[in-house]
Design a protein around this motif. Structure first.
Motif, mmCIF file in Angstrom:
data_model
loop_
_atom_site.group_PDB
_atom_site.id
_atom_site.type_symbol
_atom_site.label_atom_id
_atom_site.label_comp_id
_atom_site.label_asym_id
_atom_site.label_seq_id
_atom_site.Cartn_x
_atom_site.Cartn_y
_atom_site.Cartn_z
ATOM 1 N N SER A 190 -17.815 3.426 -14.015
ATOM 2 C CA SER A 190 -17.284 3.625 -12.669
ATOM 3 C C SER A 190 -15.772 3.395 -12.682
ATOM 4 C CB SER A 190 -17.951 2.671 -11.674
ATOM 5 O OG SER A 190 -19.324 2.988 -11.520
ATOM 6 N N LEU A 191 -15.040 4.430 -12.331
ATOM 7 C CA LEU A 191 -13.583 4.344 -12.266
ATOM 8 C C LEU A 191 -13.088 4.243 -10.833
ATOM 9 C CD1 LEU A 191 -12.607 7.141 -14.834
ATOM 10 C CD2 LEU A 191 -12.890 4.693 -15.256
ATOM 11 N N PHE A 192 -13.881 4.753 -9.897
ATOM 12 C CA PHE A 192 -13.524 4.784 -8.478
ATOM 13 C C PHE A 192 -14.600 4.047 -7.679
ATOM 14 C CE2 PHE A 192 -11.669 8.453 -10.511
ATOM 15 C CZ PHE A 192 -10.462 8.681 -9.876
ATOM 16 N N SER A 193 -14.358 3.879 -6.379
ATOM 17 C CA SER A 193 -15.394 3.343 -5.509
ATOM 18 C C SER A 193 -16.543 4.340 -5.412
ATOM 19 C CB SER A 193 -14.825 3.051 -4.124
ATOM 20 O OG SER A 193 -14.392 4.237 -3.495
ATOM 21 N N PRO A 195 0.838 -1.196 0.000
ATOM 22 C CA PRO A 195 0.000 0.000 0.000
ATOM 23 C C PRO A 195 0.873 1.246 0.000
ATOM 24 C CG PRO A 195 -0.675 -1.552 1.724
ATOM 25 C CD PRO A 195 0.652 -2.016 1.216
ATOM 26 N N VAL A 196 0.407 2.274 -0.675
ATOM 27 C CA VAL A 196 1.137 3.539 -0.758
ATOM 28 C C VAL A 196 0.184 4.669 -0.399
ATOM 29 C CG1 VAL A 196 2.327 5.161 -2.276
ATOM 30 C CG2 VAL A 196 2.774 2.708 -2.483
ATOM 31 N N LEU A 213 -4.825 6.847 0.133
ATOM 32 C CA LEU A 213 -4.239 5.519 0.253
ATOM 33 C C LEU A 213 -4.574 4.722 -0.990
ATOM 34 C CD1 LEU A 213 -2.970 3.072 1.771
ATOM 35 C CD2 LEU A 213 -5.210 2.749 2.873
ATOM 36 N N VAL A 214 -3.551 4.118 -1.583
ATOM 37 C CA VAL A 214 -3.720 3.301 -2.783
ATOM 38 C C VAL A 214 -3.150 1.916 -2.505
ATOM 39 C CG1 VAL A 214 -3.103 3.020 -5.210
ATOM 40 C CG2 VAL A 214 -3.620 5.297 -4.314
ATOM 41 N N GLU A 215 -3.879 0.888 -2.870
ATOM 42 C CA GLU A 215 -3.432 -0.486 -2.616
ATOM 43 C C GLU A 215 -2.605 -1.026 -3.761
ATOM 44 O OE1 GLU A 215 -3.787 -2.278 0.026
ATOM 45 O OE2 GLU A 215 -5.159 -1.004 1.181
ATOM 46 N N GLY A 216 -1.610 -1.833 -3.417
ATOM 47 C CA GLY A 216 -0.984 -2.721 -4.371
ATOM 48 C C GLY A 216 -0.082 -2.120 -5.428
ATOM 49 N N LEU A 217 0.495 -0.930 -5.181
ATOM 50 C CA LEU A 217 1.485 -0.423 -6.126
ATOM 51 C C LEU A 217 2.805 -1.178 -5.943
ATOM 52 C CD1 LEU A 217 0.853 3.424 -5.929
ATOM 53 C CD2 LEU A 217 0.555 1.975 -7.921
ATOM 54 N N THR A 218 3.562 -1.259 -7.007
ATOM 55 C CA THR A 218 4.854 -1.931 -6.948
ATOM 56 C C THR A 218 5.924 -0.939 -6.524
ATOM 57 O OG1 THR A 218 4.225 -3.504 -8.661
ATOM 58 C CG2 THR A 218 6.579 -3.201 -8.256
ATOM 59 N N ILE A 219 6.667 -1.302 -5.494
ATOM 60 C CA ILE A 219 7.760 -0.474 -5.007
ATOM 61 C C ILE A 219 9.075 -1.133 -5.388
ATOM 62 C CG2 ILE A 219 8.907 0.437 -2.950
ATOM 63 C CD1 ILE A 219 6.179 0.569 -1.590
ATOM 64 N N ASN A 274 -0.707 0.908 -12.640
ATOM 65 C CA ASN A 274 -1.588 1.428 -13.678
ATOM 66 C C ASN A 274 -2.634 2.308 -13.036
ATOM 67 O OD1 ASN A 274 -4.166 1.216 -15.560
ATOM 68 N ND2 ASN A 274 -2.365 0.765 -16.838
ATOM 69 N N LEU A 275 -2.911 3.459 -13.645
ATOM 70 C CA LEU A 275 -3.825 4.415 -13.032
ATOM 71 C C LEU A 275 -5.238 3.864 -12.880
ATOM 72 C CD1 LEU A 275 -2.776 7.908 -14.424
ATOM 73 C CD2 LEU A 275 -2.336 6.909 -12.182
ATOM 74 N N ARG A 276 -5.634 2.932 -13.704
ATOM 75 C CA ARG A 276 -6.955 2.311 -13.505
ATOM 76 C C ARG A 276 -7.001 1.633 -12.135
ATOM 77 N NH1 ARG A 276 -10.463 1.835 -17.607
ATOM 78 N NH2 ARG A 276 -9.749 2.257 -19.741
ATOM 79 N N ASP A 277 -5.940 0.911 -11.795
ATOM 80 C CA ASP A 277 -5.895 0.235 -10.503
ATOM 81 C C ASP A 277 -5.771 1.241 -9.365
ATOM 82 O OD1 ASP A 277 -5.943 -2.239 -11.852
ATOM 83 O OD2 ASP A 277 -3.761 -2.225 -12.077
ATOM 84 N N VAL A 278 -5.006 2.306 -9.603
ATOM 85 C CA VAL A 278 -4.877 3.366 -8.604
ATOM 86 C C VAL A 278 -6.239 3.971 -8.307
ATOM 87 C CG1 VAL A 278 -3.954 5.685 -8.195
ATOM 88 C CG2 VAL A 278 -2.474 3.900 -9.147
ATOM 89 N N PHE A 279 -6.971 4.354 -9.338
ATOM 90 C CA PHE A 279 -8.284 4.966 -9.147
ATOM 91 C C PHE A 279 -9.250 4.007 -8.440
ATOM 92 C CE2 PHE A 279 -7.532 7.627 -13.251
ATOM 93 C CZ PHE A 279 -6.670 8.452 -12.558
#
Length: 454
Positions: free
Chosen positions: A279-282, A241-242, A445-451, A419-424
């Motif tokens: 729908s792009l976001f929750s 998470p980031v 808070l964004v889930e699952g970005l690669t660090i 990917n911004l789709r996953d970020v959104f």
């Protein structure tokens, strides 16, 4: 400090009228003219001494002419009658040689704003800062940064103010304008420990001087952020998470507005070109634009084509409601403009937004950190890269590692990607929204970005 009369738009009246009249006489079928007046002053200090002073004032005019489906744009700072006539004649001659553009033209009369000024928006503060006052404020913000233990030096301590006036006139009869002001204060602090140095900064910009944060607050915050970065290391790689601090989170909203710009959609170069109404976001995410926000940093009663502005729901309950359209993009897409035209002096109208905000959520920044568990808090970003056709995103960052729901050590030399789709889709907004930029967002808070770290 002095109080001066509000800026007058009257000096722009005769030049703009003459531009339109000369353009029509030279053969233009339609034309619009933009007049700008700007007055600004800024002072920078270093080590308690004046380092730089910048003071400017002047008028600029721009003209767009249309001959059939051909258009051309010209600009000048020469407001003499002879220069204005020559400028208009040159613009028409250029338009006659330009390639055809089937989408060019003035905004439809039915879409033009009935509001021709910024009354009620409170955009102009008549408070005028004298050079001595600007220098004193720059010295104050520098001193506040240097007073933080661990800060070795302060750089770029500056104070500024500006006044501007804009007036738009078209051959179809639109004539509107307004004045605006801006006050600014900023400083960069350099901290040192055991030969290692880190830099950070803080700033504030407001329409009214009375809304500006104090020099003490800005300087202290810059110094504390710089000291907090000392001892930064890398961190392990993986998917985590980031959290994007509120100072950088607005860049994600900016990536969205860029992707839904009508120009990008019409050219087919947006990764969201097929997502209108989806729908792009929750469902609890709202992103709104309020061009009529009182004292907003990019408030405007009408857009760069004279079209009426209004509250605009970009994302409503997670769903993408509309593209951002000026007249040209709207015609290409078979739609109507929704007041996102941005008129430049020497170019056709582009697309811009006004006071966009991702609305706040319920979680405080501390609650977001607890939710993250183990991850990264991003405080600063370097060289973001975005593929506009796929949404693939990467950026170098610095910030703080999060372990077991608390901040631990400072982090640098790290890249995050996704990917911004996953970020959104996974974005959770915090509660710390402030309206201090053209585009605003709370911490997210964004889930699952690669660090990618060590």
């Amino acid at each position: 400090m002095a109080l001066s009369d509000p800026l007058s738009l009257e000096p722009l009246d005769a030049p703009l009228s003459a531009l339109i009249d000369h353009a029509r006489a030279a053969g233009a079928d339609a034309a619009d003219a933009l007049g700008l007046y700007g007055r600004s002053a800024s002072i920078t200090v270093r080590g308690g001494e004046l380092e730089d002073i910048d003071n400017s004032e002047g008028f600029d005019i721009g003209l767009r002419v249309m001959v059939g489906q051909r258009q051309a744009c010209v600009s000048s700072s020469d407001l003499s009658s002879g220069a204005i006539q020559r400028l208009a004649e040159r613009a028409v001659a250029m338009a006659k040689l330009a390639p055809e553009d089937p989408y060019c033209g003035l905004a439809p009369d039915a879409r033009l704003s009935l509001r021709r000024d910024a009354d009620g928006l409170d955009l102009f503060d008549p408070t005028e800062m004298q050079p001595a006052e600007l220098k004193a404020r720059a010295l104050d913000v520098e001193a506040a940064a240097l007073a933080v233990p661990g800060v070795r030096q302060a750089e770029g301590a500056s104070a500024s103010m500006s006044w501007s006036a804009v007036r738009l006139r078209t051959s179809a009869g639109f004539d509107g304008g307004y004045a605006a002001s801006r006050h600014g204060l900023s400083v960069s602090a350099v901290a040192e420990r055991d030969g290692a140095m880190e830099r950070d900064y803080d700033f504030d910009g407001t329409r009214w001087f009375s809304d500006l944060r104090s020099a003490e607050d800005i300087g202290r915050h810059a110094g504390e952020r710089a000291v907090g970065r000392l001892g930064a290391t890398s961190m392990g790689s993986g998917a985590f998470p980031v959290i994007f601090d509120r100072r950088v989170s607005a860049s994600l909203v900016g990536a969205l507005t860029g992707a839904i710009s009508g120009n990008a959609v019409a050219r087919g170069v947006s990764f969201l070109k097929d997502d209108l109404g989806k729908s792009l976001f929750s469902k609890d995410i709202q992103i709104v634009e309020d061009p009529l926000r009182r004292r907003g940093l990019s408030s405007r009663p009408f857009d760069g084509e004279g079209v009426e502005t209004t509250l605009f729901n970009i994302i409503e309950n997670g769903q993408l409601n509309s593209w951002l359209l000026n007249t040209s993009a709207a015609r290409q897409l078979g739609l109507e403009t929704n007041a996102h035209g941005a008129r430049g002096l020497s170019s056709p109208p582009g697309i811009s937004t006004s006071n966009v905000a991702l609305l706040a959520g319920q979680n405080s920044p501390e609650a977001l950190i607890a939710l993250a568990g183990n991850g990264l808090l991003v405080r600063e970003m370097f060289g973001p890269s975005l593929n506009p056709t796929t949404g693939d995103y990467s950026v170098g960052v610095s910030g703080f590692a999060i372990e077991n729901g608390v901040l631990t050590h400072p982090v640098s030399e790290v890249t995050i990607a996704g990917n911004l789709r996953d970020v959104f889709a996974s974005l959770i907004p915090g509660s710390d929204l402030r309206y201090d930029n053209d585009t605003n967002a709370p911490s997210v808070l964004v889930e699952g970005l690669t660090i990618a770290g060590r």
